[in-house]
Design a protein around this motif. Sequence first.
Motif, PDB file in Angstrom:
ATOM      1  N   LEU A  45     -44.019 -95.116 -16.507  1.00 49.20           N
ATOM      2  CA  LEU A  45     -43.820 -95.125 -18.153  1.00 49.20           C
ATOM      3  C   LEU A  45     -43.523 -96.184 -18.554  1.00 49.20           C
ATOM      4  CD1 LEU A  45     -41.351 -91.778 -18.428  1.00 49.20           C
ATOM      5  CD2 LEU A  45     -43.811 -92.003 -18.874  1.00 49.20           C
ATOM      6  N   GLY A  46     -43.487 -97.308 -17.691  1.00 44.48           N
ATOM      7  CA  GLY A  46     -43.286 -98.690 -18.248  1.00 44.48           C
ATOM      8  C   GLY A  46     -41.815 -99.523 -17.608  1.00 44.48           C
ATOM      9  N   ASP A  47     -41.638-100.541 -17.899  1.00 47.45           N
ATOM     10  CA  ASP A  47     -40.689-101.068 -17.605  1.00 47.45           C
ATOM     11  C   ASP A  47     -39.401-101.409 -18.467  1.00 47.45           C
ATOM     12  OD1 ASP A  47     -41.980-102.193 -15.011  1.00 47.45           O
ATOM     13  OD2 ASP A  47     -43.191-103.390 -16.250  1.00 47.45           O
ATOM     14  N   ILE A  48     -39.485-101.067 -19.720  1.00 47.77           N
ATOM     15  CA  ILE A  48     -38.587-101.443 -20.659  1.00 47.77           C
ATOM     16  C   ILE A  48     -39.122-100.291 -21.965  1.00 47.77           C
ATOM     17  CG2 ILE A  48     -37.286-103.445 -20.311  1.00 47.77           C
ATOM     18  CD1 ILE A  48     -38.999-104.694 -22.250  1.00 47.77           C
ATOM     19  N   ALA A  49     -37.846 -99.815 -22.431  1.00 48.67           N
ATOM     20  CA  ALA A  49     -38.400 -98.822 -23.711  1.00 48.67           C
ATOM     21  C   ALA A  49     -37.436 -98.986 -25.019  1.00 48.67           C
ATOM     22  CB  ALA A  49     -38.267 -97.493 -23.259  1.00 48.67           C
ATOM     23  N   LEU A  50     -37.780 -98.696 -26.025  1.00 51.20           N
ATOM     24  CA  LEU A  50     -36.963 -98.837 -27.263  1.00 51.20           C
ATOM     25  C   LEU A  50     -36.844 -97.476 -27.941  1.00 51.20           C
ATOM     26  CD1 LEU A  50     -35.082-100.499 -29.226  1.00 51.20           C
ATOM     27  CD2 LEU A  50     -37.200-101.077 -30.552  1.00 51.20           C
ATOM     28  N   THR A  83     -47.654-106.362 -21.476  1.00 51.69           N
ATOM     29  CA  THR A  83     -49.020-106.411 -21.278  1.00 51.69           C
ATOM     30  C   THR A  83     -49.451-105.335 -22.094  1.00 51.69           C
ATOM     31  OG1 THR A  83     -48.546-105.339 -19.164  1.00 51.69           O
ATOM     32  CG2 THR A  83     -48.908-107.697 -19.214  1.00 51.69           C
ATOM     33  N   LYS A  84     -48.710-104.089 -21.855  1.00 48.22           N
ATOM     34  CA  LYS A  84     -48.945-102.900 -22.626  1.00 48.22           C
ATOM     35  C   LYS A  84     -47.754-102.295 -23.334  1.00 48.22           C
ATOM     36  CE  LYS A  84     -50.610 -98.274 -21.667  1.00 48.22           C
ATOM     37  NZ  LYS A  84     -50.805 -97.194 -20.588  1.00 48.22           N
ATOM     38  N   VAL A  85     -47.975-101.927 -24.592  1.00 46.86           N
ATOM     39  CA  VAL A  85     -46.922-101.603 -25.456  1.00 46.86           C
ATOM     40  C   VAL A  85     -47.622-100.210 -26.121  1.00 46.86           C
ATOM     41  CG1 VAL A  85     -45.451-101.880 -27.399  1.00 46.86           C
ATOM     42  CG2 VAL A  85     -46.131-104.175 -26.064  1.00 46.86           C
ATOM     43  N   TYR A  86     -46.747 -99.166 -25.967  1.00 49.00           N
ATOM     44  CA  TYR A  86     -47.238 -97.883 -26.296  1.00 49.00           C
ATOM     45  C   TYR A  86     -46.096 -96.880 -26.958  1.00 49.00           C
ATOM     46  CZ  TYR A  86     -46.245 -95.598 -22.354  1.00 49.00           C
ATOM     47  OH  TYR A  86     -45.364 -94.992 -20.934  1.00 49.00           O
ATOM     48  N   ASN A  87     -46.340 -95.914 -27.581  1.00 52.36           N
ATOM     49  CA  ASN A  87     -45.321 -95.296 -28.148  1.00 52.36           C
ATOM     50  C   ASN A  87     -45.682 -93.635 -27.412  1.00 52.36           C
ATOM     51  OD1 ASN A  87     -47.726 -94.629 -29.571  1.00 52.36           O
ATOM     52  ND2 ASN A  87     -46.497 -93.453 -31.222  1.00 52.36           N
ATOM     53  N   ILE A  88     -44.484 -93.207 -27.129  1.00 49.77           N
ATOM     54  CA  ILE A  88     -44.351 -91.727 -26.452  1.00 49.77           C
ATOM     55  C   ILE A  88     -42.950 -90.783 -26.958  1.00 49.77           C
ATOM     56  CG2 ILE A  88     -43.424 -92.882 -24.316  1.00 49.77           C
ATOM     57  CD1 ILE A  88     -44.539 -90.477 -22.824  1.00 49.77           C
ATOM     58  N   ALA A  94     -42.873-100.160 -22.707  1.00 49.83           N
ATOM     59  CA  ALA A  94     -43.641-101.564 -22.627  1.00 49.83           C
ATOM     60  C   ALA A  94     -43.779-101.816 -21.004  1.00 49.83           C
ATOM     61  CB  ALA A  94     -42.950-102.826 -23.192  1.00 49.83           C
ATOM     62  N   PHE A  95     -44.977-102.336 -20.603  1.00 51.24           N
ATOM     63  CA  PHE A  95     -44.989-102.780 -19.238  1.00 51.24           C
ATOM     64  C   PHE A  95     -44.840-104.266 -19.325  1.00 51.24           C
ATOM     65  CE2 PHE A  95     -46.855 -98.735 -18.778  1.00 51.24           C
ATOM     66  CZ  PHE A  95     -46.638 -98.491 -17.500  1.00 51.24           C
ATOM     67  N   ILE A  96     -44.416-105.074 -18.381  1.00 49.75           N
ATOM     68  CA  ILE A  96     -44.195-106.504 -18.229  1.00 49.75           C
ATOM     69  C   ILE A  96     -45.121-106.981 -17.271  1.00 49.75           C
ATOM     70  CG2 ILE A  96     -42.518-108.250 -17.340  1.00 49.75           C
ATOM     71  CD1 ILE A  96     -40.107-106.406 -17.956  1.00 49.75           C
ATOM     72  N   ALA A  97     -45.816-108.220 -17.785  1.00 51.40           N
ATOM     73  CA  ALA A  97     -46.669-108.835 -16.864  1.00 51.40           C
ATOM     74  C   ALA A  97     -46.042-109.502 -15.570  1.00 51.40           C
ATOM     75  CB  ALA A  97     -47.203-110.044 -17.715  1.00 51.40           C
TER      76      ALA A  97
END
Length: 652
Positions: A45-50, A83-88, A94-97
């Motif tokens: 799902l990613g590395d961080i989320a807001l 590198t990738k920011v998306y909404n869910i 967001a994924f981190i490079a």
Amino acid sequence: MAQDPFGKAINELTELGLLTLEELGLRIDRDELERYIEEPPRDELGDIALPVFRFAKELRKSPIDIATSIVEKAKEYNTSLLTKVYNISGYVNAFIAANKLAEILFKSVSELGNRYGFLETNNKQRIVIEFVSANPIHPLHIGSGRNAALGDVLSRLLSARGHRIQRRFYINDMGRQVAILIYGYLALSNPKPPENTKPDHWLGLIYAITCTLIDIKYLKEKINELKLDNSKLNEYREKLRELDELVVIASKLRERNPDLFDKIAEVVNKDPDPEKRISEIMNLYEHGDERIKNIIRRIINLCIEGFRETLSKLDIDFDSWDWESDLVWSSEVRRIIEKALSTNQVTYYKDAPAISFDKVLSIPNIRDRLKIPRTLEIPPLILMRSDGTTLYPVRDIAYTLRKFREFKADKVINIIGTEQVLPQAQLRLALYALGYKKEAENLIHYAYEMVLLPGIRMSSRRGMYVTLDELMERAITLSLEELRKRGREDREAARAIGAAAIKFALASVSPSKPLILRVEDVVNFEKNSAPYLLYTYARATGILLKAKELGLDPKNPDYNSANENPKRRKLVIQLSKFPRVVAKAADDMDPEILATYLLNLADIFNSWYSEDPVIHEPSEGKRDFKLLLVKSIRTVVGTGLKLLGIKPLERM
């Protein structure tokens, strides 16, 4: 942000959120928004989320619309790490490079070395931490051991955050327990401890024998009284059962040292009122009688000598060793009593003058401000006994003020078991009632739960306990056995591993949780233990030493290789979190946060290393990257161990 690589990625997501929310008509504090950022529950799902749900009502927009706006902002905003920011579902993920993060990480480790992870706070304070403070009447046992480990680790964590720390040990030399010990010691005609026995162990036996014999004496007298009263037959039978239990305990104590037991028994049995003599000892000491003063100071110093020896094995020491009696002889306690008596908050409780807390407790939100449980019933605090001698809680008021005054402390932390919730609450309320409001609000009871050994019942009054010395010796023996299985006969290493195993076990579980200690588990080289972390550190060290022997000097790492292996990438992410983990463990005063992080990191590293060779990597750039990754592992695990009060070992 070199000191906080992961924080740079969080900062970028925070900036995206701030810019978007402001455009949508909402201003929010940067620090507040950053606190909302979390880590998704699954790696995919990613590395961080807001999460943005909380802003929906004020902005009159759906969470999905707000999240979509932030994602759109990311397309025009130049982020270097995301590198990738998306909404869910109302989250901005967001994924981190990892390649760019690794570059920052390796540079940070190279520049900061063992200081990597020390993320200093902007709110530095002067903090006194009082810990251990065990009664000097017997050796330190496992409960005191947990106190010692927690206090030491907490001191190290808070120091890493930039706070100035003072460690203090409070020597309780004025209570009834000490007087009982001295009564028993005097019955032996002032002997010296046997040469082959630690003084605190010897004194603990004297204390247990004296307590048990006195209790047997009074129990027999009570039974004789009840025998004449037919209406108390049940109580009579209960006391007989208690006596039978004590006689069995006394027999076991006598087996440990018949001569010691018989000499004390002779004095106790001939004394018509041992309690009167114990009270006399307390009274004489409080009033500074030179003979009693010299005896008690000499005996208590013997016990403290034993404490120091035990604690030194765990690399624990103090900046100040404070005697309770000094507070009385300096008149600090008398001044507290005089001040209390001059207020309108004194009442009589159990026929003695006491501070009533009715007025203080009527102040709105006072329980929250003083961190006192809402349901805790709090009786008045008695100021002195009927014979004029002072009580421990009142002396503790004077000691608290001394701790604040002498160190100019912003905060004082008392590390004491959860069973002391009421006395510690009374202490804060008494300070507030006497006008020391700042001190009351900045005095923290850092409570911890009991330590249990399966199948063992403990009582210091009966000499039934497992000493910290015994526990460490057992851990050392098991460590040596494990080393022998690996072809090593190294007693020094076994001592270091055994002490580390015990300290880690006692400090790595959150203080709010009861701790069940199994020595066989804490000396486990394969998982969830200090030996496991030491082994991880030694393995990383071995790889780097081998590389050095081969003349390998990693100067041109292929950062893009961070993304080629999922565990490689995960290691970069985890290592970058280290400064924030240390900061959270310190700010939350919870060593378990750091311990759990290190164990998880070790798991990932050991799993990765077994399937992704470092030294034999054919690509020079990838090999250099892997070596720098191993160097970062070694630095982080080594620093983490030191923060837990454990010295890393180069070889296991």
